[in-house]
Write a protein that holds these residues in place. Sequence first.
Motif, mmCIF file in Angstrom:
data_model
loop_
_atom_site.group_PDB
_atom_site.id
_atom_site.type_symbol
_atom_site.label_atom_id
_atom_site.label_comp_id
_atom_site.label_asym_id
_atom_site.label_seq_id
_atom_site.Cartn_x
_atom_site.Cartn_y
_atom_site.Cartn_z
ATOM 1 N N ARG A 33 0.651 -1.122 -0.200
ATOM 2 C CA ARG A 33 0.022 0.106 0.017
ATOM 3 C C ARG A 33 0.999 1.208 0.114
ATOM 4 O O ARG A 33 0.652 2.169 -0.824
ATOM 5 N N ASP A 34 1.744 1.075 0.698
ATOM 6 C CA ASP A 34 2.634 2.593 0.716
ATOM 7 C C ASP A 34 3.525 2.851 -0.590
ATOM 8 O O ASP A 34 3.488 3.832 -1.111
ATOM 9 N N ARG A 35 3.838 1.792 -1.244
ATOM 10 C CA ARG A 35 4.479 1.873 -2.388
ATOM 11 C C ARG A 35 3.561 2.143 -3.526
ATOM 12 O O ARG A 35 3.847 3.187 -4.359
ATOM 13 N N ALA A 36 2.404 1.598 -3.411
ATOM 14 C CA ALA A 36 1.259 2.082 -4.467
ATOM 15 C C ALA A 36 0.936 3.655 -4.377
ATOM 16 O O ALA A 36 0.657 4.364 -5.220
ATOM 17 N N TYR A 37 0.578 3.980 -2.837
ATOM 18 C CA TYR A 37 0.258 5.317 -2.717
ATOM 19 C C TYR A 37 1.333 6.299 -3.084
ATOM 20 O O TYR A 37 0.752 7.121 -3.806
ATOM 21 N N GLN A 38 2.505 6.088 -3.050
ATOM 22 C CA GLN A 38 3.514 6.908 -3.547
ATOM 23 C C GLN A 38 3.458 7.082 -5.057
ATOM 24 O O GLN A 38 3.592 8.022 -5.649
ATOM 25 N N SER A 39 3.104 5.856 -5.714
ATOM 26 C CA SER A 39 3.010 5.679 -7.160
ATOM 27 C C SER A 39 2.141 6.521 -7.766
ATOM 28 O O SER A 39 1.950 7.248 -8.796
ATOM 29 N N CYS A 40 0.862 6.529 -6.716
ATOM 30 C CA CYS A 40 -0.293 7.234 -7.241
ATOM 31 C C CYS A 40 -0.248 8.740 -7.236
ATOM 32 O O CYS A 40 -0.699 9.458 -7.771
ATOM 33 N N ASP A 42 2.613 10.268 -7.620
ATOM 34 C CA ASP A 42 3.606 10.644 -8.738
ATOM 35 C C ASP A 42 2.620 10.766 -9.870
ATOM 36 O O ASP A 42 3.010 11.608 -10.678
ATOM 37 N N THR A 43 1.876 9.649 -10.093
ATOM 38 C CA THR A 43 0.989 9.601 -11.394
ATOM 39 C C THR A 43 0.263 11.226 -11.326
ATOM 40 O O THR A 43 0.002 11.658 -12.429
ATOM 41 N N ILE A 44 -0.465 11.668 -10.028
ATOM 42 C CA ILE A 44 -1.313 12.689 -10.271
ATOM 43 C C ILE A 44 -0.565 13.867 -10.283
ATOM 44 O O ILE A 44 -0.882 14.918 -11.197
ATOM 45 N N ARG A 45 0.817 13.867 -9.874
ATOM 46 C CA ARG A 45 1.581 14.908 -10.430
ATOM 47 C C ARG A 45 1.844 15.215 -11.695
ATOM 48 O O ARG A 45 2.028 16.223 -12.235
ATOM 49 N N LEU A 72 3.227 4.297 -14.104
ATOM 50 C CA LEU A 72 2.989 4.080 -12.618
ATOM 51 C C LEU A 72 1.934 3.285 -12.244
ATOM 52 O O LEU A 72 1.714 2.707 -11.375
ATOM 53 N N LEU A 73 0.693 3.647 -13.090
ATOM 54 C CA LEU A 73 -0.421 2.990 -12.701
ATOM 55 C C LEU A 73 -0.475 1.547 -13.137
ATOM 56 O O LEU A 73 -1.029 0.684 -12.354
ATOM 57 N N ASP A 94 -8.502 7.515 -7.623
ATOM 58 C CA ASP A 94 -8.034 8.844 -7.895
ATOM 59 C C ASP A 94 -7.231 9.150 -8.908
ATOM 60 O O ASP A 94 -7.237 10.187 -9.513
ATOM 61 N N ALA A 95 -6.236 8.439 -8.851
ATOM 62 C CA ALA A 95 -5.196 8.672 -9.804
ATOM 63 C C ALA A 95 -5.737 8.252 -11.233
ATOM 64 O O ALA A 95 -5.126 8.923 -12.309
#
Length: 230
Positions: A33-40, A42-45, A72-73, A94-95
């Motif tokens: 979850r932590d890795r995926a949250y950071q990837s998301c 970055d996706t939004i950015r 990233l997705l 959201d991403a």
Amino acid sequence: LQFGGRNVQHLRGQLDPIVERIRERFSAKAAARDRAYQSCRDTIRHCANAIRAIHRAEFAEAQGLMQEARGLLEKTREELSEHPDVFYGGFVEDAQKEYAEACITYALVAGEPLPSPETLGVGYAPYLNGMGEAAGELRRHLLDKLRRNEVSRCEDILSQMDEIYIALVTMDFPDAVTKGLRRTTDMVRGVLERTRGDLTVAVRQQDLEGKLKALEQQLSAIRYPGNPRA
């Protein structure tokens, strides 16, 4: 007491492997979850930067950023393949919505075919919500055209916004299914009406300026028949 102690020892022997197995599972889930949250994040950015590039007509840069966001997705989907509860927990969608918004905005502004949710690899609800957000970006695109006095292109942009609203308003399903699409649709309606009003004022102003200029030329011709520019 000895009997109770034996029961405790027996229970502990059963609990220890169960608890350890659960702990390992939770640890793996939390790490994923932590890795995926950071990837998301970055996706939004990347998607936000892509939309800014689109409005600057820097399409090559926008494409590069959207490609990074897609990577990233895909990484997130693979990361959470064994944790569907986390994948559908909200932040991944959201991403996906932001990615759909960027891709749809790009297609509409650049005049390319509209991508489908299957092509983008996103869910239906994030896709529709992203399409609604893209309508807001079209308003910004239209206002940029108005500031450059490119009124003729604005009618097409307004029509695109109208088509998006018509499509969204037909999705009369519970928010639990559409992930808040009703709120997005209400936003699009407000944006559409404000944009229609802005364009109407601009068209009337342009028409008035044209008539005043024509009248000025007629008066000049009457006043100075031999030299209209005198």
